[in-house]
Design a protein around this motif. Structure first.
Motif, short mmCIF file in Angstrom:
data_model
loop_
_atom_site.label_atom_id
_atom_site.label_comp_id
_atom_site.label_asym_id
_atom_site.label_seq_id
_atom_site.Cartn_x
_atom_site.Cartn_y
_atom_site.Cartn_z
N ILE A 110 7.92 38.09 42.08
CA ILE A 110 8.29 39.37 41.48
C ILE A 110 7.47 39.66 40.21
O ILE A 110 7.38 40.80 39.75
CB ILE A 110 9.79 39.37 41.11
N HIS A 111 6.86 38.64 39.62
CA HIS A 111 6.24 38.77 38.30
C HIS A 111 5.33 39.98 38.16
O HIS A 111 5.48 40.79 37.23
CB HIS A 111 5.44 37.50 37.97
N ALA A 112 4.37 40.12 39.05
CA ALA A 112 3.40 41.21 38.92
C ALA A 112 4.08 42.57 39.02
O ALA A 112 3.72 43.52 38.32
CB ALA A 112 2.31 41.08 39.97
N TYR A 113 5.08 42.68 39.90
CA TYR A 113 5.74 43.96 40.14
C TYR A 113 6.61 44.38 38.96
O TYR A 113 6.77 45.58 38.70
CB TYR A 113 6.57 43.88 41.43
N ALA A 114 7.14 43.40 38.23
CA ALA A 114 7.94 43.71 37.05
C ALA A 114 7.07 43.90 35.81
O ALA A 114 7.46 44.59 34.87
CB ALA A 114 8.96 42.60 36.80
N THR A 115 5.88 43.30 35.82
CA THR A 115 4.99 43.34 34.66
C THR A 115 4.09 44.58 34.63
O THR A 115 3.89 45.19 33.58
CB THR A 115 4.11 42.07 34.64
N LEU A 116 3.55 44.95 35.78
CA LEU A 116 2.57 46.04 35.81
C LEU A 116 3.12 47.37 35.26
O LEU A 116 2.42 48.04 34.48
CB LEU A 116 2.04 46.23 37.23
N PRO A 117 4.34 47.78 35.61
CA PRO A 117 4.83 49.05 35.05
C PRO A 117 4.93 49.02 33.53
O PRO A 117 4.69 50.05 32.87
CB PRO A 117 6.22 49.20 35.68
N ALA A 118 5.25 47.87 32.96
CA ALA A 118 5.32 47.75 31.50
C ALA A 118 3.94 47.95 30.89
O ALA A 118 3.78 48.67 29.90
CB ALA A 118 5.89 46.40 31.10
#
Length: 447
Positions: A110-118
Motif C-alpha cells: 500500500i505504501h506507494a498508493y498512500a504516499t503518492l497523493p501526499a
C-alpha cells in the motif's frame, strides 16, 4: 566486470547521480514556530509506534487518522479526539488544506498508493520501510518526491543511531583502504521453509501453498481495503494479522525488502552506492506465491568517484559468507562486513570492530564528521519545520529500495540481470519485466 559498454555505464552513472541530486537540497519548510498538522495512515502495530513517537515531539497536531482495522482506528481516535477518522485513505485526501505532512505505516503493497497523493499535494511524508512494493513504484515515488520539494524520510530508524555513522566515517576516511567487497547477512527466515525449519526458527506460520479455505474476516477488518491494489483473494489467517503477509509476493517481498532496508542501508550509505550494474541471486526453486526463507544475491557496482568498483553479497536465513563459516571473523548472527585492501570492518546495528584486531589495536578513529541525529522521527519533524536534511530522504531511500527489490527480481527470474537503470530494464532478461511492475486491481492507480 560486466557486458555493459562504456556508453551504458556513463548513462547509468549520470542517471544515478540525477536521482541523488535532491538528497542534500533544501526542502520547502513549514514554519519552525507553528504547529505541524499531521495525518497518520495506518495506526496499528508499527503505525501506533510511529504515532506515539512523532506526537511526542513538540508542536505536532494530529488532524486525521486512518486504518482499515476498526479497533486500531478507534484507539487512535480516542487518544486524538479532534482528529478526523477514515477507513479508506483515499477519502482522507479529499480534504488536505489543514494537513502539512503524512505518516504512512501500512503494509508495503500500500505504501506507494498512500504516499503518492501526499507528494502530489505538496505534503511532507514519512513512510515506513520498504518505501514501495516494487521497482516501478520506487521510481515513481523517487521522482515525485524530487518534484514535490518537501521533507521525506523512510522509516529506517537504525539509520539515525550513532553506530552506523561511525562505521560510515571509518569507510569514507579510508581506515581499511579501498573497499571492493561487502557481505551482509541476516538470520531471519520469513518465507517458504519446511515445517521442521519453521519450528526451529520460531516462525509464525508454516504455509507452503495458497490456502483454499475461505474464512470470514474479523468484523473489525475491511479486507477489501486491506488488499488495496493487490489481486483479490479470500481472507485467510495465513495473511493476517501481520507480519504474516511479509512472505507473500502479492503483499510483501520476504526478508530481502524488509531487512534489506536496514542492513543494506549501511554499505549503500558508506560506499555511496547507486544503481547496480548486475544482480544475480541464488537459492531454492522460486515459488510463485511465497518468498524464500533462505537465499543469496550478488550485486556488482561500478566505481563512484575515488571509490573503486565493488561487489555486495546478500546472505539470508541459513546462508552465511564463507569467511564466517570458516571462522575467519566473529560469528555474529547478523552483520555487515566491509573488506578493504588494508583490513576489515564488521558491524551490526549497535556495535562494530576493526579486523584483524591485533593490527588495529592502537588505531585512532577519525574525528566524527557526521553529526548525531536527534532521532529518526525528530529528524523528519525538524525538516518539515525548518527545511533541514533528513538521513533517509526518498532521493536516497528510493534507489536503496530499488536495489533491494532487484535481488528478488533476479531470484524470481532465475538469471543474472544486466541492469539499465535509466530505462528501468534488465537488458538481457525480458522475463524480469513481470517482476518490476504490476497492473493494480480496478479502482487503484498511481497515475
Amino acid at each position: 566486470m560486466t557486458n555493459l559498454n562504456r556508453r551504458d555505464l556513463l548513462k547509468q552513472t549520470a542517471f544515478a547521480s540525477a536521482l541523488y541530486l535532491t538528497a542534500s537540497s533544501p526542502v520547502r519548510a513549514h514554519s519552525a514556530n507553528s504547529k505541524l498538522n499531521l495525518a497518520f495512515i495506518g495506526v496499528g502495530g508499527r503505525g501506533n509506534a510511529n504515532l506515539r513517537t512523532i506526537t511526542a515531539e513538540s508542536d505536532v497536531e494530529v488532524v486525521a487518522v486512518c486504518d482499515v482495522n476498526q479497533h486500531s482506528l478507534e484507539r487512535a481516535a480516542k487518544t486524538h479526539a479532534n482528529a478526523r477518522s477514515y477507513v479508506d485513505f483515499r477519502e482522507l485526501y479529499n480534504k488536505t488544506d489543514d494537513i502539512d505532512g503524512v505518516v504512512v505505516s501500512t503494509p508495503e503493497h500500500i505504501h506507494a498508493y498512500a504516499t503518492l497523493p501526499a507528494l502530489k499535494a505538496g505534503k511532507h511524508v514519512y513512510c515506513e520501510k520498504p518505501l514501495t512494493w516494487n521497482v516501478e513504484e520506487s521510481r515513481i515515488i523517487t521522482e515525485a518526491a524530487a518534484k514535490a520539494d518537501v521533507a521525506t524520510q523512510m522509516g529506517t530508524q537504525i539509520h539515525g543511531m550513532p553506530n552506523y555513522r561511525r562505521v560510515v566515517e571509518l569507510i569514507q576516511s579510508n581506515a581499511i583502504g579501498p573497499v571492493r567487497e561487502v557481505h551482509v547477512w541476516v538470520s531471519r527466515a520469513w518465507g517458504l521453509q519446511s515445517a521442521e525449519d519453521a519450528k526451529k526458527n520460531g516462525d509464525i506460520v508454516h504455509v507452503t501453498e495458497r490456502p483454499t479455505e475461505k474464512m470470514t474476516p474479523p468484523p473489525e477488518l475491511n479486507w477489501d481495503l486491506w488488499l488495496g491494489p493487490a489481486p483479490y483473494r479470500p481472507f485467510n489467517t495465513a495473511y493476517f494479522p501481520g507480519p504474516k503477509w511479509y512472505r507473500w509476493w502479492d503483499f510483501g517481498n520476504g526478508t530481502m525488502s524488509d531487512l534489506g532496508s536496514h542492513w543494506n542501508d549501511l554499505p549503500f550509505w558508506a560506499l555511496k552506492l547507486d544503481a547496480p550494474l548486475t544482480i544475480e541471486a541464488f537459492g531454492p526453486e522460486p515459488h510463485p506465491e511465497i518468498a524464500p526463507a533462505s537465499m543469496s544475491a550478488v550485486y556488482e557496482y561500478g566505481s563512484r568517484g575515488e571509490m573503486p568498483a565493488c561487489t555486495v553479497h546478500w546472505h539470508q536465513g541459513a546462508n552465511k559468507p564463507e569467511i564466517w563459516k570458516a571462522g575467519g571473523i566473529p560469528q555474529w548472527g547478523n552483520g555487515v562486513l566491509f573488506i578493504g585492501d588494508d583490513g576489515m570492518v564488521l558491524s551490526d546495528y549497535g556495535k562494530h570492530i576493526l579486523l584483524p584486531e591485533d593490527k588495529f589495536q592502537n588505531f585512532e578513529p577519525p574525528k566524527p564528521f557526521i553529526p548525531d541525529s536527534p532521532g529518526h522521527h525528530a529528524e523528519w519533524v525538524q525538516a518539515c519545520k525548518t527545511g533541514s536534511e533528513t538521513g533517509s530522504p526518498f532521493s536516497y531511500a528510493g534507489p536503496l529500495t530499488e536495489a533491494n527489490h532487484l535481488g528478488n527480481v533476479a531470484f524470481r527470474a532465475g538469471k543474472k540481470l544486466e541492469w539499465d537503470a535509466a530505462n528501468m530494464k534488465a537488458t538481457n532478461c525480458p522475463e524480469a519485466d513481470q517482476f518490476l511492475k504490476r497492473t493494480p486491481r480496478e479502482g487503484w492507480s498511481l497515475s
